[in-house]
Write a protein that holds these residues in place. Structure first.
Motif, short mmCIF file in Angstrom:
data_model
loop_
_atom_site.label_atom_id
_atom_site.label_comp_id
_atom_site.label_asym_id
_atom_site.label_seq_id
_atom_site.Cartn_x
_atom_site.Cartn_y
_atom_site.Cartn_z
N PRO A 90 0.84 -1.21 0.00
CA PRO A 90 0.00 0.00 0.00
C PRO A 90 0.87 1.26 0.00
CG PRO A 90 -0.66 -1.52 1.75
CD PRO A 90 0.64 -2.04 1.19
N ASN A 91 0.56 2.19 -0.90
CA ASN A 91 1.32 3.45 -0.93
C ASN A 91 0.50 4.50 -1.68
OD1 ASN A 91 2.46 3.75 -3.91
ND2 ASN A 91 2.62 1.58 -3.36
N PRO A 92 0.68 5.77 -1.32
CA PRO A 92 -0.13 6.83 -1.93
C PRO A 92 0.13 7.04 -3.42
CG PRO A 92 1.55 7.75 -0.46
CD PRO A 92 1.56 6.28 -0.26
N ILE A 95 -7.51 16.73 -16.64
CA ILE A 95 -6.50 16.28 -15.67
C ILE A 95 -6.51 17.23 -14.47
CG2 ILE A 95 -4.04 15.87 -15.26
CD1 ILE A 95 -3.82 15.20 -18.30
N GLN A 96 -6.56 18.53 -14.76
CA GLN A 96 -6.58 19.56 -13.71
C GLN A 96 -7.76 19.34 -12.76
OE1 GLN A 96 -4.57 22.72 -13.81
NE2 GLN A 96 -5.39 23.13 -11.79
N ALA A 97 -8.93 19.04 -13.31
CA ALA A 97 -10.13 18.84 -12.49
C ALA A 97 -9.92 17.70 -11.48
CB ALA A 97 -11.34 18.54 -13.38
N PHE A 98 -9.26 16.63 -11.93
CA PHE A 98 -8.99 15.50 -11.02
C PHE A 98 -8.09 15.94 -9.87
CE2 PHE A 98 -6.11 12.11 -9.68
CZ PHE A 98 -7.02 11.15 -9.23
N PHE A 99 -6.99 16.61 -10.19
CA PHE A 99 -6.04 16.99 -9.14
C PHE A 99 -6.56 18.13 -8.26
CE2 PHE A 99 -2.99 14.67 -11.89
CZ PHE A 99 -2.56 13.77 -10.94
N ASP A 100 -7.44 18.96 -8.79
CA ASP A 100 -8.09 19.99 -7.95
C ASP A 100 -8.86 19.33 -6.81
OD1 ASP A 100 -7.12 22.14 -9.36
OD2 ASP A 100 -8.91 22.43 -10.58
N GLU A 101 -9.58 18.27 -7.15
CA GLU A 101 -10.36 17.56 -6.13
C GLU A 101 -9.46 16.80 -5.16
OE1 GLU A 101 -13.71 17.58 -5.39
OE2 GLU A 101 -13.53 19.29 -6.75
N LYS A 102 -8.44 16.14 -5.71
CA LYS A 102 -7.55 15.34 -4.85
C LYS A 102 -6.80 16.20 -3.83
CE LYS A 102 -8.63 11.65 -5.46
NZ LYS A 102 -8.98 10.79 -4.36
N ALA A 103 -6.41 17.41 -4.27
CA ALA A 103 -5.63 18.29 -3.39
C ALA A 103 -6.40 18.71 -2.15
CB ALA A 103 -5.17 19.53 -4.17
N LYS A 104 -7.74 18.55 -2.19
CA LYS A 104 -8.56 18.90 -1.02
C LYS A 104 -8.49 17.84 0.07
CE LYS A 104 -11.92 21.37 -3.92
NZ LYS A 104 -13.28 21.29 -4.51
N GLU A 105 -8.04 16.63 -0.31
CA GLU A 105 -7.97 15.54 0.66
C GLU A 105 -6.70 15.65 1.50
OE1 GLU A 105 -8.55 11.75 -1.26
OE2 GLU A 105 -10.13 12.57 -2.58
N LYS A 106 -6.83 15.36 2.76
CA LYS A 106 -5.74 15.59 3.73
C LYS A 106 -4.43 14.95 3.30
CE LYS A 106 -4.72 15.30 8.65
NZ LYS A 106 -5.14 14.76 9.96
N GLU A 107 -4.47 13.65 2.89
CA GLU A 107 -3.22 12.95 2.58
C GLU A 107 -2.57 13.41 1.28
OE1 GLU A 107 -5.49 8.96 1.51
OE2 GLU A 107 -6.42 10.81 2.24
N TYR A 108 -3.34 14.16 0.45
CA TYR A 108 -2.80 14.63 -0.83
C TYR A 108 -2.63 16.14 -0.88
CZ TYR A 108 -4.06 9.90 -2.35
OH TYR A 108 -4.17 8.55 -2.47
#
Length: 496
Positions: A290-292, A363-376
């Motif tokens: 398991p890894n991010p 691609i930007q839309a995906f990472f915009d959402e992910k950046a809101k998550e604590k681990e990312y």
């Protein structure tokens, strides 16, 4: 690294090599490069003199009546670039602190007959370039400082692009030592299986030896743990075995330097061959624990199946694409800052096309959402280069015609299936052309009308008409393709 005079000379030489004709007019060159005739004539004479300095028996490329014979050129573009760079203060400075013991600004100025103020002024563009990677030049002790990993990649980019393997710029490292070190770790690097890639690896090895011999070391990064810890594939004993008992590093430095070599094997999207053993190893190692990094890439691929490659979801299963995205994500996960990038240095800025923008937006839309998550959260600081890196991997697989505006082409031929079938087949095979029989009422919509007669142009002088002789050959098909490709590119460029 070149000042304006040196750069003009290099551009002129490059243009002469590109034209490759026995009678190039100096007037033509001066117009192309926006110089006056006298300036161009002087620079061409300087180039002619330079060629003899590089190859003593080099024939003159100058003709009478203001002409140049570029077919007599024996010096390559890479050799001439390196010849000029050796006179460039920034390039001299980098070679100096790599190759000399106890380097300092005063010693440099003495050796190269320059003042401190000249060094400071001529280093400004390069200082600005490396600052984006949180690197800086120091002068009391001449050096490039910052994250040592980024330092070494920046040095590699500089020296490789400056020489392209035509010379060995490392006075303090024997070529055989670098080749031996590169060979001992070659299995980890896809580069080692290509002609130029093997030479690049030797340069990396030389920089490694230059820096470690001067006691500049890379530390082990705990973010490597999930990939390298207790993984027999990454042999942490190999480096000291290769260096031998006299040059062997203490355990702490050996671990850090070994991990850097293994990190380098992943720091760029290296994979180009489906059957590359190191690609299969990467896919196995990243998925084994398991890894991010793996989780993030897998989440992205699930998203891409629906939002990017809906009509061809199998593209996201391509081992080459998955392996290259893992490498990119691993580098940004570890470093969390922009990193020196060879591609960025060599690619000319191009006008953005509609397909490019659509892909980048998704691609930007995906990472915009992910950046809101604590681990990312770390994504915030590197989102822009990360999105561009993902786009560069996916763009070749992204069906541009499908996501671009097609050309509307009218075909005005004699009404005979045998005459028109080949041209329609040709246009349909291109994938970016919608063609149909020409209709006058659609004149405003056509990007091009291909006609075997000039009658439509007589009636409509503004009509974009391409004359097509029915007795055409393959060469004319190539010309038509070029015209259509240029119109397609123009139609899909986003205007500022």
């Amino acid at each position: 690294m070149m000042d304006s005079g040196m750069l003009t000379k290099f551009k002129l030489f490059k243009r002469i090599t590109q034209i490759n004709q026995p009678d190039i007019s100096i007037t033509q060159l001066s117009e192309e490069l926006s110089l006056n005739y006298q300036q161009t004539f002087i620079i061409v004479n300087e180039i002619n003199n330079d060629l003899v300095k590089i190859i003593s028996t080099h024939p003159s490329i100058l003709h009478k009546a203001g002409k140049i014979n570029s077919t007599k050129l024996l010096v390559t573009i890479d050799e001439y670039r390196y010849f000029l760079l050796k006179k460039s203060v920034p390039f001299q400075f980098i070679l100096y602190f790599l190759n000399y013991d106890s380097p300092s600004i005063d010693d440099f100025c003495q050796r190269y007959y320059v003042s401190r103020s000249t060094v400071s002024r001529k280093m400004l563009p390069l200082k600005k370039h490396v600052k984006q990677y949180n690197l800086r030049f120091t002068y009391t002790e001449a050096n490039l400082s910052g994250d040592e990993r980024a330092v070494r990649v920046a040095l590699f980019d500089t020296l490789w692009l400056g020489t392209r393997g035509t010379a060995w710029p490392f006075k303090s490292v024997a070529l055989e030592d670098a080749e031996r070190l590169a060979e001992s770790f070659s299995e980890y690097f896809p580069l080692s299986r290509t002609y130029l890639g093997a030479k690049e690896l030797t340069y990396f090895a030389a920089i490694f030896l230059c820096r470690t011999r001067k006691k500049y070391f890379v530390s082990y990064d705990t973010r490597y743990d999930f990939l390298m810890m207790d993984n027999p594939y990454y042999d942490f004993e190999r480096l000291n075995k290769e260096l031998g008992p006299i040059q062997a590093l203490p355990a702490k430095h050996s671990k850090g330097e070994s991990s850097f070599i293994f990190f380098l094997a992943h720091y760029a999207p290296f994979y180009t061959l489906d059957d590359d053993p190191s690609l299969f190893q990467t896919l196995h190692d990243f998925s084994a624990r398991p890894n991010p990094v793996y989780e993030l890439v897998q989440e992205f691929l699930v998203y891409a199946k629906v939002n990017i490659f809906k009509k061809e979801p199998e593209i996201t299963n391509s081992p080459i694409i998955v392996g290259n995205l893992l490498n990119i994500m691993f580098t940004f996960f570890v470093l969390r800052q922009p990193f020196p990038n060879l591609q960025k240095l060599v690619e000319l800025p191009r006008k953005k096309k509609k397909a490019d923008e659509l892909l980048e937006t998704r691609i930007q839309a995906f990472f915009d959402e992910k950046a809101k998550e604590k681990e990312y959260k770390f994504i915030y600081t590197i989102k822009k280069p990360l999105v561009k890196a993902f786009k560069s991997v996916l763009l070749p697989a992204y069906d541009k015609p499908k996501h671009s505006e097609h050309l509307i082409v009218g075909v005005a031929f004699e009404h005979n299936f045998l005459l028109v079938r080949r041209i329609y087949q040709f246009l349909n095979d291109l994938g970016f052309v919608d063609s149909a029989p020409y209709q006058e009422e659609l004149n405003e919509q056509y990007d091009l009308v291909i006609s075997s007669s000039l009658l439509p142009r007589k009636k409509y002088p503004e009509l974009p008409l391409y004359f097509w002789d029915l007795s055409y050959d393959e060469e004319e098909l190539a010309d038509l393709y070029r015209t259509l490709q240029q119109l397609f590119e123009k139609k899909n460029i986003i205007q500022d």
